[in-house]
Enzyme design. Structure first.
Site, mmCIF file in Angstrom:
data_model
loop_
_atom_site.group_PDB
_atom_site.id
_atom_site.type_symbol
_atom_site.label_atom_id
_atom_site.label_comp_id
_atom_site.label_asym_id
_atom_site.label_seq_id
_atom_site.Cartn_x
_atom_site.Cartn_y
_atom_site.Cartn_z
ATOM 1 C CB CYS A 298 -0.916 0.002 1.223
ATOM 2 S SG CYS A 298 -2.026 -1.410 1.309
ATOM 3 C CG LEU A 299 2.977 2.386 -2.801
ATOM 4 C CD1 LEU A 299 3.490 2.593 -4.210
ATOM 5 C CD2 LEU A 299 4.136 2.287 -1.828
ATOM 6 C CG ASP A 300 -0.464 8.443 1.920
ATOM 7 O OD1 ASP A 300 -1.398 8.778 1.180
ATOM 8 O OD2 ASP A 300 -0.089 9.103 2.889
ATOM 9 C CE LYS A 301 -0.565 12.280 -6.598
ATOM 10 N NZ LYS A 301 -0.629 13.554 -5.871
ATOM 11 C CB THR A 302 2.413 12.764 0.605
ATOM 12 O OG1 THR A 302 3.686 12.841 -0.066
ATOM 13 C CG2 THR A 302 2.346 11.481 1.387
#
Length: 310
Positions: A298-302
């Site tokens: 899971c990746l979080d685009k900031t």
């Protein structure tokens, strides 16, 4: 509350700075320390596998048959792979720093001067302008700067600060100027705590490592009675101590899974090199196993990513 003009701030005196330096209330050692080279060598060398092989080597050296020490090549190869990998990880982690080591403008004895960030002390008054990075947590006493905290929060939007607001270490002044008083130094700063978390090396929960250790322990416990019994029987039959010792060591050496351990280390080292080529930091060899068991990433685009693509 009425703001104090920057030109009316005198800052700390030289005596106050000296007192705080002596008390340890300075910004030195803000960067978390990684494992030392000596600790890396010790952790890789002081293992049960190496201890067993060292004992066998001493027995062979006692007999004078040095050509039978070739099995140590496997031991040294495994040791070399582990040490080199951890040294590479240490070098990469040591470069991990949120706060730059640039001189800071500070007011002391009513005079503006520049000092390294490591020499800042508690309650020092620093001067910040556009493009400057906050070297330690500080509170604004004059000015209304706009701060970029993307290194800390991941959000690129500027945040306006006024008198009494906290300036977090690692943030940048994107607009305006500020006079601020240091409120936290060293490991108490936010940037130092974040860097320390990134540099922490947790012991890998590796099933491969656990299984290998169990095999080595079981083989070690079995080697002692078997080795003693085999040596007594051989020396009784041949009456030759050296030859009996060599025969015993040869038999015991075959019970230790040296090839399995070397093969495991080699495969993990190759995987580490491939991940390094893709800019992935691997702190320990057996972390590869943890990554291999991942099903979903899971990746979080900031806010620091300005395009729609990862």
């Amino acid at each position: 509350m009425e703001q104090t003009p920057a030109n009316q701030v005198t800052g700390l005196t030289s005596q106050e700075v000296a007192e705080r330096m002596a008390d340890g209330r300075h910004n030195g050692g803000a960067e978390a320390k990684t494992k030392s080279v000596a600790a890396i060598v010790r952790d890789n060398a002081c293992t049960l596998f190496n201890a067993v092989n060292l004992f066998l080597a001493i027995c062979i050296i006692y007999t004078g048959s040095y050509r039978n020490l070739l099995f140590l090549a496997v031991v040294f190869a495994n040791l070399f792979i582990g040490i080199i990998q951890e040294l590479r990880s240490k070098a990469a982690l040591d470069k991990l720093a949120i706060v730059a080591r640039k001189n800071v403008r500070v007011i002391r004895d009513g005079v503006e001067c520049q000092v390294p960030p490591g020499e800042l002390v508690m309650d020092d008054v620093i001067l910040l302008r556009r493009g400057d990075q906050v070297p330690a947590d500080a509170v604004v006493i004059y000015g209304e700067p706009s701060m970029n905290e993307s290194l800390l929060t991941g959000e690129s939007d500027d945040i306006a600060k006024t008198e009494g607001d906290l300036l977090m270490s690692g943030s940048f002044v994107s607009c305006g100027t500020a006079t601020a008083r240091i409120s936290a130094v060293g490991q108490d700063c936010l940037a130092a705590r974040i860097a320390a978390e990134a540099k922490q090396g947790a012991k890998p929960n590796s099933q491969i490592l656990s299984t290998l250790n169990k095999i080595i322990k079981a083989a070690t416990f079995a080697l002692v009675p078997l080795g003693v019994g085999l040596y007594v029987r051989t020396v009784t039959e041949t009456q030759d101590v050296s030859q009996s010792l060599l025969s015993t060591v040869a038999a015991m050496g075959g019970m230790i899974p040296q090839g399995l351990i070397l093969l495991t280390s080699t495969v993990l080292a190759i995987a580490t090199v491939r991940l390094t080529q893709k800019n992935v930091l691997v702190q320990q060899l057996y972390c590869i196993e943890s990554l291999a068991r991942v099903d979903v990433l899971c990746l979080d685009k900031t806010g620091t990513i300005t395009t729609g693509a990862m």
